[in-house]
Enzyme design. Structure first.
Site, mmCIF file in Angstrom:
data_model
loop_
_atom_site.group_PDB
_atom_site.id
_atom_site.type_symbol
_atom_site.label_atom_id
_atom_site.label_comp_id
_atom_site.label_asym_id
_atom_site.label_seq_id
_atom_site.Cartn_x
_atom_site.Cartn_y
_atom_site.Cartn_z
ATOM 1 N N GLN A 1 -2.668 -23.882 -4.502
ATOM 2 C CA GLN A 1 -1.956 -22.863 -5.284
ATOM 3 C C GLN A 1 -2.423 -22.848 -6.737
ATOM 4 O O GLN A 1 -2.147 -21.897 -7.477
ATOM 5 C CB GLN A 1 -0.448 -23.130 -5.244
ATOM 6 C CG GLN A 1 0.148 -22.933 -3.874
ATOM 7 C CD GLN A 1 1.641 -23.258 -3.822
ATOM 8 O OE1 GLN A 1 2.309 -23.374 -4.845
ATOM 9 N NE2 GLN A 1 2.160 -23.396 -2.616
ATOM 10 N N CYS A 2 -3.116 -23.918 -7.159
ATOM 11 C CA CYS A 2 -3.613 -23.963 -8.548
ATOM 12 C C CYS A 2 -4.819 -23.035 -8.685
ATOM 13 O O CYS A 2 -5.629 -22.929 -7.766
ATOM 14 C CB CYS A 2 -4.087 -25.369 -8.915
ATOM 15 S SG CYS A 2 -2.795 -26.586 -8.889
ATOM 16 N N THR B 1 -8.065 2.957 -10.697
ATOM 17 C CA THR B 1 -7.558 3.507 -11.960
ATOM 18 C C THR B 1 -8.640 4.191 -12.778
ATOM 19 O O THR B 1 -8.387 5.219 -13.420
ATOM 20 C CB THR B 1 -6.912 2.378 -12.801
ATOM 21 O OG1 THR B 1 -5.810 1.861 -12.074
ATOM 22 C CG2 THR B 1 -6.427 2.871 -14.145
ATOM 23 N N THR C 1 -8.669 -2.354 -9.368
ATOM 24 C CA THR C 1 -8.695 -3.785 -9.677
ATOM 25 C C THR C 1 -7.814 -4.617 -8.746
ATOM 26 O O THR C 1 -8.051 -5.806 -8.564
ATOM 27 C CB THR C 1 -8.229 -4.040 -11.128
ATOM 28 O OG1 THR C 1 -6.922 -3.487 -11.288
ATOM 29 C CG2 THR C 1 -9.174 -3.427 -12.134
ATOM 30 N N ASP C 2 -6.784 -3.975 -8.160
ATOM 31 C CA ASP C 2 -5.791 -4.761 -7.419
ATOM 32 C C ASP C 2 -6.406 -5.617 -6.309
ATOM 33 O O ASP C 2 -6.011 -6.767 -6.117
ATOM 34 C CB ASP C 2 -4.720 -3.832 -6.812
ATOM 35 C CG ASP C 2 -3.794 -3.262 -7.882
ATOM 36 O OD1 ASP C 2 -3.824 -3.774 -9.016
ATOM 37 O OD2 ASP C 2 -3.055 -2.311 -7.574
ATOM 38 N N ASP D 1 -6.258 4.192 -3.963
ATOM 39 C CA ASP D 1 -5.721 3.133 -4.804
ATOM 40 C C ASP D 1 -6.074 1.878 -4.014
ATOM 41 O O ASP D 1 -5.844 1.813 -2.799
ATOM 42 C CB ASP D 1 -4.196 3.280 -4.918
ATOM 43 C CG ASP D 1 -3.598 2.240 -5.843
ATOM 44 O OD1 ASP D 1 -3.811 1.034 -5.608
ATOM 45 O OD2 ASP D 1 -2.920 2.619 -6.811
ATOM 46 N N SER D 2 -6.646 0.878 -4.661
ATOM 47 C CA SER D 2 -7.209 -0.230 -3.878
ATOM 48 C C SER D 2 -6.142 -1.058 -3.165
ATOM 49 O O SER D 2 -6.466 -1.909 -2.345
ATOM 50 C CB SER D 2 -8.099 -1.117 -4.741
ATOM 51 O OG SER D 2 -7.338 -1.972 -5.549
ATOM 52 N N SER D 3 -4.868 -0.784 -3.427
ATOM 53 C CA SER D 3 -3.811 -1.435 -2.637
ATOM 54 C C SER D 3 -3.885 -0.967 -1.188
ATOM 55 O O SER D 3 -3.318 -1.602 -0.296
ATOM 56 C CB SER D 3 -2.441 -1.102 -3.212
ATOM 57 O OG SER D 3 -2.399 -1.528 -4.547
HETATM 58 N N1 ASP Z 1 -3.631 0.246 -8.431
HETATM 59 C C1 ASP Z 1 -4.948 0.357 -8.989
HETATM 60 C C2 ASP Z 1 -5.952 0.051 -7.903
HETATM 61 O O1 ASP Z 1 -6.153 -1.094 -7.598
HETATM 62 C C3 ASP Z 1 -5.113 -0.561 -10.146
HETATM 63 C C4 ASP Z 1 -6.445 -0.498 -10.835
HETATM 64 O O2 ASP Z 1 -7.375 0.127 -10.426
HETATM 65 O O3 ASP Z 1 -6.553 -1.144 -11.898
HETATM 66 O O4 ASP Z 1 -6.526 0.976 -7.333
#
Ligand code: ASP
Length: 353
Positions: free
Chosen positions: A290-291, A26, A102-103, A70-72
């Site tokens: 899971q915690c 992002t 961030t993902d 996109d890190s996804s």
């Molecule tokens: N979908 C974005 C990514 O992980 C989200 C981000 O960067 O905050 O590339």
């Protein structure tokens, strides 16, 4: 992938040299009207939106991925590629900042912490919740402070010598962090390990918790991650059919089993029999809670005692992100079950205690 040097106040004499690796995320995205969504965009707009970079008194060079992500869309092959980029540039540069979405940032940070054995320089991942071109963006503070942390030295040694995530004023050990917020700016937390630094008017380092700099350490880069793994999250009502089908996946070698509380699982006969049957067939089961906080303590309750007896490996206080990447790493290291289990039981880069 070319490396471009940016204009800063570095004067060419004993300057600290930071290499920025821009993978996407992002921070560098722009709005695309055609698809009505945010898409990764080239690096040039980042310094344009962040003229403050030119006021920093160290050298900054940038290597941009050919295909910004996109890190996804991140994957283990790119983790190995990133580790090799760091290794190839390790002698010339003093530190590394990875701009990343961030993902999956916590997964990348964890994987790099295992792949870069005996790392002795800062590798700081950062990103943003809002693109750098947006007025209220968090990208500027995150990026500038990540650069400053990467360049920070005492007695000619880096203060940080491990893989970290810097985000929203806090520096976290990368393999202890997880994304826990998708709207507010405080995207990351590290429930089981203290914050490594806090950036206020000064950057305060939490010295007792930093990895120690080791004068003799020589970087070794590992090249293999085995993707034949899965995360299986337990829930009340999970059926025998589902668990059996998961365990029977062709070529599957390891499972991160997300259990309840301190590592507890149902004591239903079918479940325990299935676990035992597949452990005997050589599948590794890694028990992670899971915690968010606390730890797996196999044997504390009757509902985890049997797991211990049949050879489920305790993940102690590891996160799922650090566990799945560690499982890929351990399986890439050996084919011997006992060796793999030994790797999983111990800390490689401070990911568990
Ligand atoms: N979908 C974005 C990514 O992980 C989200 C981000 O960067 O905050 O590339």
């Amino acid at each position: 992938m070319n490396i471009i040097k940016l204009k800063t106040k570095a004067d060419g004499k004993d300057d600290v040299k930071v290499l920025v690796i821009y993978t996407g995320g992002t921070l560098g995205m722009v709005y695309d009207a055609k698809s009505d969504s945010l898409v990764p965009f080239d690096f040039a707009q980042i310094p344009e939106n962040l003229p403050e970079m030119s006021r920093l008194d160290f050298e900054i060079s940038v290597l941009t991925f050919d295909n910004l992500l996109d890190s996804s869309n991140m994957n283990p092959k790119i983790w190995v590629q990133l580790a090799n980029i760091i290794a190839d540039n390790y002698t010339y540069y003093d530190s590394f900042v990875i701009l990343h979405g961030t993902d999956t940032m916590a997964y990348t940070a964890s994987a790099l912490s295992y792949l870069l054995e005996d790392l002795n320089k800062p590798v700081i991942l950062t990103g943003a919740q809002l693109p750098i071109g947006v007025a209220r963006t968090d990208a500027k503070e995150n990026f500038i402070t990540a650069l400053e942390i990467a360049a920070a030295q005492t007695h000619n040694r880096p203060i940080i010598s491990e893989v970290c995530i810097y985000f929203n004023s806090v520096l976290l050990r990368g393999n202890r962090a997880r994304k826990n917020e998708s709207v507010q700016f405080n995207a990351f937390e590290s429930e089981n390990y203290p914050v490594l630094a806090e950036a206020g008017i000064k950057i305060e380092y939490n010295k007792p918790y930093l990895k120690h700099y080791d004068t003799d350490a020589q970087l070794k880069v590992h090249q293999t991650l085995d993707e034949n793994v899965i995360i299986l999250k337990l829930f009340p009502g999970i059926t025998e059919k589902v668990v059996r089908n998961v365990l029977e996946i062709r070529d599957l070698r390891g499972v991160v089993l997300e259990t309840y509380g301190s590592g507890n699982a149902p004591t239903t006969e079918w479940f325990l029999k299935l676990m035992k049957e597949f452990i005997e067939k050589g599948i590794i089961i890694y028990n992670v809670s899971q915690c968010n906080g606390g730890r797996v303590s196999q044997g504390r309750y009757q509902t985890s005692q049997y797991l211990q007896e049949i050879g489920v490996v305790s993940g102690a206080d590891i996160t799922t992100e650090a566990a799945i990447t560690k499982l890929m790493f351990a399986l890439g290291q050996s084919n011997d079950i006992q060796t793999i289990k030994k790797i999983l039981r111990h800390s490689i880069a401070g990911e568990m205690a």
